[in-house]
Design a protein around this motif. Structure first.
Motif: not given
Length: 426
Positions: A151, A154, A231-234
């Motif tokens: 999170t 990139d 998203s990447l964090s999710e």
């Protein structure tokens, strides 16, 4: 005393480095592969390769360690695992990633077994249970941290690949600077399907289905999450929540399995997992909050099944055979883990992301049907003949040495007797 505690802390740190790097590597690959346009089928084969390498590592590492020693074997495992991560960064193609991932699985299994054998050697019998509990919590935290660190950056760059390689190398340090004597030979188990089936047919079938389900989800959850727009964090949260939920749910599931017929408990848990499968298919497009809640339900069920299955198998096993029975089931789980991601990956490529849960749901439905059949044809184990339920780390991260750590003193002594010179090993 202080030196003993320091050595245990160093080994636990080495194990944490292994699990951190493993958790990071297992999640960065499907995320990066999805960004590079890899098909779900090719990403599923990453999980197949890893599971195949892991099973071979569990089987062959004891022989390798007997030939070259613990420290050399461990150093080679960590170095090759770091090389594999960097090769994945340099050569971004599934035809390289799949065999490299198998190599990672082999090295990860071998390195974990060696660390665990060191912990076993340095742990007094009276404190083995507490050390195993600490070890399990450390590894759970490290795996989760490895996934959640995604999170912070990139996934399309090189940093996370380099970080995983660095942490694999850091895992070398505790054993490299160790001045203690070499541990006893590693625990070795064999895959005797006929004997396992005679002992408990439902355990063999159920653990195979759980391997199909859990490996499919573990390999392709990030792909599913990316394809529904997370998203990447999710995505990192989506991969971590089920693991934490599964760790927590083992407490109530374990209590229930000690009080009631474990087969009925397994059916109840599998029914809840089947509900989660169906809800993912029906409601998976309703946004991150709903998907996260479903992930918690899914993890709380699927990651609580394996210890119930192992406990049921050991209810039927001969006294002192805990490690051999549990080790055999671990290898059967690994076989299911080889097939599951391949089937799920090709299904997602042909029919869409949600079919991941059609595959896991199919495995859970077959498990339920077979458990009902066994209840109808075989009596339940009497309460006085039941073994005690033992909470366990994720099966995908367990090795025969993990089982030795979890064994009670009588079972541990039986392992040592089997490993003595002149005695054949399991």
């Amino acid at each position: 005393m202080i030196r003993s505690l320091f050595s245990l802390a160093a080994l636990l740190m080495g194990s944490a480095f292994l699990l951190f790097a493993g958790g990071l590597n297992s999640l960065i690959l499907p995320i990066r592969g999805e960004a590079e346009g890899f098909t779900a089928a090719s990403l599923g084969l990453l999980g197949t390769g890893w599971a195949l390498g892991y099973v071979v590592g569990c089987l062959r590492t004891p022989t390798l360690v007997a030939r070259v020693g613990h420290i050399r074997a461990f150093g080679a495992m960590c170095a090759i695992a770091a090389i594999a991560v960097l090769l994945s960064l340099i050569l971004i193609t599934p035809w390289v990633w799949i065999p490299v991932r198998a190599l990672s699985g082999f090295c990860f299994a071998g390195a974990a077994m060696i660390v665990e054998s060191w912990l076993n050697e340095r742990t007094e019998a009276s404190s083995r249970g507490r050390v195993f509990g600490v070890y399990t919590m450390v590894n759970l935290a490290a795996t989760t941290a490895g996934q959640l660190i995604l999170t912070l950056g990139d996934a399309t760059g090189y940093v996370f690949f380099a970080l995983a390689a660095i942490v694999y190398c850091m895992a070398l340090l505790p054993t490299a600077i160790s001045a203690t004597t070499t541990p006893a030979p590693l625990t070795q188990v064999s895959l005797n399907l006929r004997a396992l089936w005679r002992n408990s047919p439902i355990a063999v079938f159920a653990v195979m289905m759980v391997g199909v389900s859990n490996a499919s989800f573990g390999t392709l959850a990030a792909v599913y999450a990316a394809r529904i727009g997370m998203s990447l964090s999710e995505i990192a949260l989506f991969a971590s929540i089920p693991i934490l939920a599964g760790a927590v749910s083992q407490i109530p599931v374990g209590i229930a399995s000690d009080r009631f017929d474990r087969r009925k408990v397994l059916i109840a848990v599998s029914l809840l997992a089947l509900v989660a499968d169906g809800l993912f298919i029906a409601l998976g497009s309703m946004g991150p909050p709903v998907v996260m809640a479903l992930a918690a339900l899914f993890g709380a069920t699927v990651f609580a099944m394996y210890p119930v299955i192992v406990a049921h198998a050991n209810d039927h096993a001969e006294p002192g055979s805990f490690i051999q029975v549990s080790g055999g089931l671990l290898l059967v789980f690994g076989i299911g883990s080889i097939f599951g991601p391949t089937v799920a990956g090709f299904a997602m490529t042909s029919y869409g992301a949600a079919t991941l849960f059609a595959v896991t749901g199919g495995a859970h439905a077959l498990l339920i049907a077979f458990a009902i059949l066994r209840i109808a044809t075989a009596p339940a184990v009497s309460p006085e003949n039941k073994t005690r339920f033992r909470a366990r780390p994720l099966a995908r991260g367990s090795t025969p040495e993990t089982l030795a750590m979890a064994a009670n003193q009588k079972e541990f002594d039986a392992r040592d007797k089997a490993a003595a010179p002149g005695k054949p090993q399991g």
